[in-house]
Design an enzyme around this catalytic site. Structure first.
Site, PDB file in Angstrom:
ATOM      1  N   LYS A  53      -9.632  15.545  13.737  1.00 16.40           N
ATOM      2  CA  LYS A  53     -10.866  15.119  12.967  1.00 16.40           C
ATOM      3  C   LYS A  53      -9.583  13.690  12.718  1.00 16.40           C
ATOM      4  O   LYS A  53     -10.139  12.526  12.393  1.00 16.40           O
ATOM      5  CB  LYS A  53     -10.015  16.039  11.623  1.00 16.40           C
ATOM      6  N   ALA A 324     -12.275  27.835  11.725  1.00 14.63           N
ATOM      7  CA  ALA A 324     -10.980  27.943  10.872  1.00 14.63           C
ATOM      8  C   ALA A 324     -11.720  28.608   9.623  1.00 14.63           C
ATOM      9  O   ALA A 324     -10.665  29.490   8.974  1.00 14.63           O
ATOM     10  CB  ALA A 324     -10.162  26.685  10.777  1.00 14.63           C
ATOM     11  N   HIS A 448     -24.463   8.661 -10.300  1.00 14.08           N
ATOM     12  CA  HIS A 448     -24.699   7.871  -9.949  1.00 14.08           C
ATOM     13  C   HIS A 448     -24.512   6.204  -9.331  1.00 14.08           C
ATOM     14  O   HIS A 448     -23.732   6.173 -10.616  1.00 14.08           O
ATOM     15  CB  HIS A 448     -25.945   7.257 -10.551  1.00 14.08           C
TER      16      HIS A 448
HETATM   17  P1  FAD Z   1      -6.211  30.780  16.528  1.00 13.14           P
HETATM   18  O1  FAD Z   1      -5.730  29.359  15.229  1.00 13.14           O
HETATM   19  O2  FAD Z   1      -6.586  29.838  17.680  1.00 13.14           O
HETATM   20  O3  FAD Z   1      -4.758  31.030  16.378  1.00 13.14           O
HETATM   21  C1  FAD Z   1      -4.349  32.326  17.223  1.00 13.14           C
HETATM   22  C2  FAD Z   1      -3.066  32.355  17.477  1.00 13.14           C
HETATM   23  O4  FAD Z   1      -2.914  33.062  17.830  1.00 13.14           O
HETATM   24  C3  FAD Z   1      -2.255  30.887  18.893  1.00 13.14           C
HETATM   25  O5  FAD Z   1      -1.423  30.100  17.844  1.00 13.14           O
HETATM   26  C4  FAD Z   1      -1.707  31.924  20.123  1.00 13.14           C
HETATM   27  O6  FAD Z   1      -1.005  30.623  20.357  1.00 13.14           O
HETATM   28  C5  FAD Z   1      -1.082  32.790  18.820  1.00 13.14           C
HETATM   29  N1  FAD Z   1      -1.287  34.022  20.603  1.00 13.14           N
HETATM   30  C6  FAD Z   1      -2.163  34.665  20.616  1.00 13.14           C
HETATM   31  N2  FAD Z   1      -2.137  35.951  21.056  1.00 13.14           N
HETATM   32  C7  FAD Z   1      -0.541  36.251  20.746  1.00 13.14           C
HETATM   33  C8  FAD Z   1       0.256  37.319  21.144  1.00 13.14           C
HETATM   34  N3  FAD Z   1      -0.087  37.854  22.543  1.00 13.14           N
HETATM   35  N4  FAD Z   1       1.378  36.795  20.857  1.00 13.14           N
HETATM   36  C9  FAD Z   1       1.998  35.636  19.824  1.00 13.14           C
HETATM   37  N5  FAD Z   1       1.175  34.693  19.406  1.00 13.14           N
HETATM   38  C10 FAD Z   1      -0.200  34.966  20.251  1.00 13.14           C
HETATM   39  N6  FAD Z   1     -13.259  24.557  13.557  1.00 13.14           N
HETATM   40  C11 FAD Z   1     -13.356  24.364  11.776  1.00 13.14           C
HETATM   41  O7  FAD Z   1     -13.533  24.858  11.250  1.00 13.14           O
HETATM   42  N7  FAD Z   1     -13.431  22.693  11.878  1.00 13.14           N
HETATM   43  C12 FAD Z   1     -13.080  21.902  12.463  1.00 13.14           C
HETATM   44  O8  FAD Z   1     -13.552  21.008  12.803  1.00 13.14           O
HETATM   45  C13 FAD Z   1     -12.887  22.332  14.213  1.00 13.14           C
HETATM   46  N8  FAD Z   1     -12.182  21.757  14.880  1.00 13.14           N
HETATM   47  C14 FAD Z   1     -12.667  22.176  16.320  1.00 13.14           C
HETATM   48  C15 FAD Z   1     -12.365  21.559  17.207  1.00 13.14           C
HETATM   49  C16 FAD Z   1     -12.061  21.707  19.155  1.00 13.14           C
HETATM   50  C17 FAD Z   1     -11.218  20.613  19.446  1.00 13.14           C
HETATM   51  C18 FAD Z   1     -11.376  23.414  18.719  1.00 13.14           C
HETATM   52  C19 FAD Z   1     -10.542  24.042  20.276  1.00 13.14           C
HETATM   53  C20 FAD Z   1     -11.628  23.868  17.878  1.00 13.14           C
HETATM   54  C21 FAD Z   1     -12.325  23.940  16.355  1.00 13.14           C
HETATM   55  N9  FAD Z   1     -11.803  24.714  16.239  1.00 13.14           N
HETATM   56  C22 FAD Z   1     -12.885  24.108  14.697  1.00 13.14           C
HETATM   57  C23 FAD Z   1     -12.286  25.338  16.008  1.00 13.14           C
HETATM   58  C24 FAD Z   1     -10.671  26.344  15.161  1.00 13.14           C
HETATM   59  O9  FAD Z   1      -9.335  25.617  15.635  1.00 13.14           O
HETATM   60  C25 FAD Z   1     -10.437  28.336  15.859  1.00 13.14           C
HETATM   61  O10 FAD Z   1     -12.337  28.741  14.744  1.00 13.14           O
HETATM   62  C26 FAD Z   1      -9.540  29.000  14.579  1.00 13.14           C
HETATM   63  O11 FAD Z   1      -8.203  28.048  14.994  1.00 13.14           O
HETATM   64  C27 FAD Z   1      -9.343  30.389  14.619  1.00 13.14           C
HETATM   65  O12 FAD Z   1      -8.563  30.160  14.172  1.00 13.14           O
HETATM   66  P2  FAD Z   1      -7.880  31.899  14.542  1.00 13.14           P
HETATM   67  O13 FAD Z   1      -6.707  32.191  13.099  1.00 13.14           O
HETATM   68  O14 FAD Z   1      -8.568  32.777  14.974  1.00 13.14           O
HETATM   69  O15 FAD Z   1      -6.742  31.422  15.906  1.00 13.14           O
HETATM   70  P1  NAI Z   2     -20.622  25.051  21.779  1.00 17.23           P
HETATM   71  O1  NAI Z   2     -21.148  26.435  22.041  1.00 17.23           O
HETATM   72  O2  NAI Z   2     -20.870  24.436  20.606  1.00 17.23           O
HETATM   73  O3  NAI Z   2     -20.852  24.246  23.202  1.00 17.23           O
HETATM   74  C1  NAI Z   2     -21.253  24.726  23.668  1.00 17.23           C
HETATM   75  C2  NAI Z   2     -22.516  23.756  24.939  1.00 17.23           C
HETATM   76  O4  NAI Z   2     -22.267  23.901  26.085  1.00 17.23           O
HETATM   77  C3  NAI Z   2     -24.214  24.631  24.196  1.00 17.23           C
HETATM   78  O5  NAI Z   2     -24.849  23.617  23.810  1.00 17.23           O
HETATM   79  C4  NAI Z   2     -24.376  24.854  25.060  1.00 17.23           C
HETATM   80  O6  NAI Z   2     -25.435  25.274  25.132  1.00 17.23           O
HETATM   81  C5  NAI Z   2     -23.327  24.189  26.731  1.00 17.23           C
HETATM   82  N1  NAI Z   2     -23.147  24.693  27.787  1.00 17.23           N
HETATM   83  C6  NAI Z   2     -23.728  26.196  28.253  1.00 17.23           C
HETATM   84  N2  NAI Z   2     -22.497  25.852  29.103  1.00 17.23           N
HETATM   85  C7  NAI Z   2     -23.248  25.260  30.157  1.00 17.23           C
HETATM   86  C8  NAI Z   2     -22.751  24.792  31.358  1.00 17.23           C
HETATM   87  N3  NAI Z   2     -23.601  25.458  32.318  1.00 17.23           N
HETATM   88  N4  NAI Z   2     -23.556  23.144  31.763  1.00 17.23           N
HETATM   89  C9  NAI Z   2     -24.276  22.617  30.868  1.00 17.23           C
HETATM   90  N5  NAI Z   2     -23.689  23.427  29.101  1.00 17.23           N
HETATM   91  C10 NAI Z   2     -23.281  24.004  29.041  1.00 17.23           C
HETATM   92  O7  NAI Z   2     -18.628  25.383  22.377  1.00 17.23           O
HETATM   93  P2  NAI Z   2     -17.571  23.934  22.125  1.00 17.23           P
HETATM   94  O8  NAI Z   2     -17.618  22.607  21.767  1.00 17.23           O
HETATM   95  O9  NAI Z   2     -17.099  24.376  22.891  1.00 17.23           O
HETATM   96  O10 NAI Z   2     -16.712  24.657  20.801  1.00 17.23           O
HETATM   97  C11 NAI Z   2     -16.221  25.662  20.717  1.00 17.23           C
HETATM   98  C12 NAI Z   2     -16.503  26.424  19.922  1.00 17.23           C
HETATM   99  O11 NAI Z   2     -15.279  25.847  18.688  1.00 17.23           O
HETATM  100  C13 NAI Z   2     -17.482  26.179  18.497  1.00 17.23           C
HETATM  101  O12 NAI Z   2     -18.416  27.777  18.803  1.00 17.23           O
HETATM  102  C14 NAI Z   2     -17.444  25.870  17.095  1.00 17.23           C
HETATM  103  O13 NAI Z   2     -17.068  27.217  16.809  1.00 17.23           O
HETATM  104  C15 NAI Z   2     -15.735  25.639  17.517  1.00 17.23           C
HETATM  105  N6  NAI Z   2     -15.697  23.661  16.917  1.00 17.23           N
HETATM  106  C16 NAI Z   2     -15.767  23.516  15.445  1.00 17.23           C
HETATM  107  C17 NAI Z   2     -15.568  22.889  15.752  1.00 17.23           C
HETATM  108  C18 NAI Z   2     -16.032  21.204  14.164  1.00 17.23           C
HETATM  109  O14 NAI Z   2     -16.180  23.186  13.157  1.00 17.23           O
HETATM  110  N7  NAI Z   2     -16.398  20.893  14.036  1.00 17.23           N
HETATM  111  C19 NAI Z   2     -15.308  20.951  15.968  1.00 17.23           C
HETATM  112  C20 NAI Z   2     -15.183  22.300  17.608  1.00 17.23           C
HETATM  113  C21 NAI Z   2     -15.067  23.230  17.876  1.00 17.23           C
END
Ligand code: FAD
Ligand code: NAI
Length: 469
Positions: A53, A324, A448
């Site tokens: 973000k 998250a 508004h």
């Molecule tokens: P995580 O945040 O993955 O935390 C798990 C933690 O467990 C990690 O820190 C890891 O180091 C630790 N861990 C794992 N195994 C062990 C172990 N054996 N011992 C000790 N520690 C361990 N979601 C949104 O809602 N809004 C967004 O805008 C958004 N943007 C995203 C953008 C990107 C690029 C990505 C990759 C994800 C995004 N997500 C977003 C998804 C969001 O990050 C995840 O849904 C969220 O972090 C999940 O939370 P969690 O607590 O389940 O796990």
């Molecule tokens: P995603 O599930 O949103 O999208 C993956 C895309 O890849 C799909 O459109 C799927 O059809 C396509 N795909 C799968 N296999 C493929 C292949 N072999 N070749 C071409 N296309 C293929 O997963 P993404 O974008 O990786 O995000 C993972 C998770 O992270 C999401 O489920 C989302 O919940 C979370 N996330 C949330 C954000 C938010 O809330 N703003 C931001 C970023 C991630």
């Protein structure tokens, strides 16, 4: 056996784990939270929600300045990109917020342990510390919140330099000339937007015949049109079968999903974003008898308890949307259940937001889901081009769509493509939590001029009586 040292040991300090730890401590439990990362906040804070973000915001400002603000009567001649400064800003935001989580754990007297956890037996967690030593923690209950990791694709080897996952894409040191994004889902569209705004030519290769699977079809089609206008390229119904680094860049083989001639593409950078999978490596689940489904998600009951009494799991490592706020919700509820309270999450009320421009946000059922379930519904739509605030700020792309039950008028789903959609959706979530009818939203006074008026007008449109269109 002597009393365990802790009431709860949480494994993972992401938004699921650290929130559960704080809530359990608030309710009087003695809690330890273990994470192998040196900084708290998990994927979300370190390499997910927050850094993405920060870059989305910075790149939006850059692209706005680059396109020119002449229409606003603002003229300047030289816009330069300082990518290092942009990355430093992002890193500082992450570091400051991570310190904030540290403070919160300390304030709530949660013991923090840095190391990799393994569950030896119910009630016993061993932690390998970074200095090679190990320690053992005993607990009444154990909560697994170990999150997820990027899914991989055969033939496409991630090196986090030229073939990157989301983690590498958050820290590229140069703007690539040509970027291919495999997967037009949430990560692909957010991070593809960042690099496109900064100057890369971005093309998506998507397996399905549409972008953003799971979103309402009308919203996804309209969003794709807007993204195309922004210069993003889409190759739908195609798959990448191989990506090889060469001296010059990366050569990719792309094939139509339904058969046909393969094509060769080249790029300077490839982002693999085809989904995420639960991360449970090294926890010792099989030995314990903690079961996982066919996709690797830990199976839990309505109390978040696994098959093994005293071992619970929440967040990305269990089924449900990988978000998250979903992980946080489950963390709080699980802590409350452990304290003897009741708790429940309605997954139909968990909003989803894509932070592109315009933003995309949704809650509840899509039109496709209602059709599949045979539910009779009414639709109300209102475009931002007819919203006075949208006009005033020059954000006229997109619309609000409300789906309401044909018989009861109860709101079943709200889908928004437009400015501030991620904030507007909260109003829809609250309305749905209170079982609102579309008429309730329509009869609620909205300030508004505000984007929220588009939501109200869409609610009026459900009954065929929108005023401003
Ligand atoms: P995580 O945040 O993955 O935390 C798990 C933690 O467990 C990690 O820190 C890891 O180091 C630790 N861990 C794992 N195994 C062990 C172990 N054996 N011992 C000790 N520690 C361990 N979601 C949104 O809602 N809004 C967004 O805008 C958004 N943007 C995203 C953008 C990107 C690029 C990505 C990759 C994800 C995004 N997500 C977003 C998804 C969001 O990050 C995840 O849904 C969220 O972090 C999940 O939370 P969690 O607590 O389940 O796990
Ligand atoms: P995603 O599930 O949103 O999208 C993956 C895309 O890849 C799909 O459109 C799927 O059809 C396509 N795909 C799968 N296999 C493929 C292949 N072999 N070749 C071409 N296309 C293929 O997963 P993404 O974008 O990786 O995000 C993972 C998770 O992270 C999401 O489920 C989302 O919940 C979370 N996330 C949330 C954000 C938010 O809330 N703003 C931001 C970023 C991630």
């Amino acid at each position: 056996m002597s009393d365990p040292a802790y009431d709860l040991v949480v494994i993972g300090a992401g938004p699921g784990g650290y929130v559960a730890a704080i809530r359990a401590a608030q309710l009087g439990s003695k809690v330890a939270c273990v994470d192998k990362r040196a900084t708290l906040g998990g994927t979300c804070l370190n390499v997910g929600c927050i850094p993405s973000k920060a870059l989305l915001h910075s790149s939006e400002r850059y692209s706005e300045a680059k396109r020119g603000l002449a229409a606003h009567g603002i003229r300047f001649s030289n816009v330069e990109l300082d990518l290092d400064a942009m990355m430093q800003r992002k890193q500082k935001i992450v570091a400051d917020l991570a310190k904030g989580v540290d403070f919160l754990l300390e304030k709530n007297k949660v013991d923090r342990v840095v190391g990799t956890a393994q569950i030896r037996a119910p009630g016993e967690v061993s932690v390998s510390l970074s200095d090679g030593a190990s320690t053992s923690l005993t607990a009444r209950n154990i909560l697994i919140a170990t999150g997820s990791e990027p899914a991989t694709l055969a033939g496409v080897e991630i090196d986090e330099k030229r073939i990157v996952s989301s983690t590498g894409a958050l820290s590229l040191s140069n703007v690539p000339g040509r970027m291919i994004v495999i997967g037009a889902g949430v990560i692909g569209l957010e991070l593809g937007s960042v690099w496109s705004r900064l100057g890369a030519e971005v093309t998506f290769v998507e397996y399905l015949d549409h972008i953003l699977p799971g979103m309402d079809g009308e919203i996804s089609r309209q969003a794709q049109r807007v993204f195309k206008r922004q210069g993003l390229g889409f190759r739908l119904s195609q798959k990448v079968t191989r990506a090889n680094g060469t001296g010059q860049g990366i050569e990719l083989s792309v094939e139509p999903v339904n058969g046909g001639k393969a094509d060769e593409l080249s790029a300077d950078c490839v982002l693999l974003a085809i989904g995420r999978r639960p991360y449970t490596d090294g926890l010792g689940l099989d030995e314990l008898g903690v079961t996982r489904d066919s996709r690797g998600f830990i199976e839990v009951d309505a109390r978040f308890e696994t098959r093994v009494p005293g071992i619970f799991a929440i967040g990305d490592c269990i089924p449900g949307p990988m978000l998250a706020h979903k992980a946080e919700e489950e963390g709080s509820i699980c802590a409350e259940i452990l304290a003897g309270q009741t708790g429940h999450i309605d997954y139909d009320r968990v909003p989803a937001v894509v932070y592109t421009w315009p933003e995309i946000a949704s809650v509840g059922k899509t039109e496709e889901a209602l059709q599949e379930q045979g539910v009779a519904y009414k639709v109300g739509r209102f475009p931002f081009s007819a919203n006075s605030r949208g006009r005033a700020v020059g954000a006229t792309d997109g619309f609000v769509k409300i789906l309401a039950d044909a018989a009861t008028d109860r709101v079943l789903g709200v889908h928004i493509l437009g400015p501030l959609a991620g904030d507007l959706i909260s109003e829809a979530v609250i309305a749905m939590e209170f079982g609102a009818a579309a008429e309730d939203i329509a009869r609620t006074c909205h300030a508004h001029p505000s984007m929220g008026e588009a939501l109200r007008e869409a609610a009026l449109a459900v009954a065929g009586r929108a005023i401003h269109i």
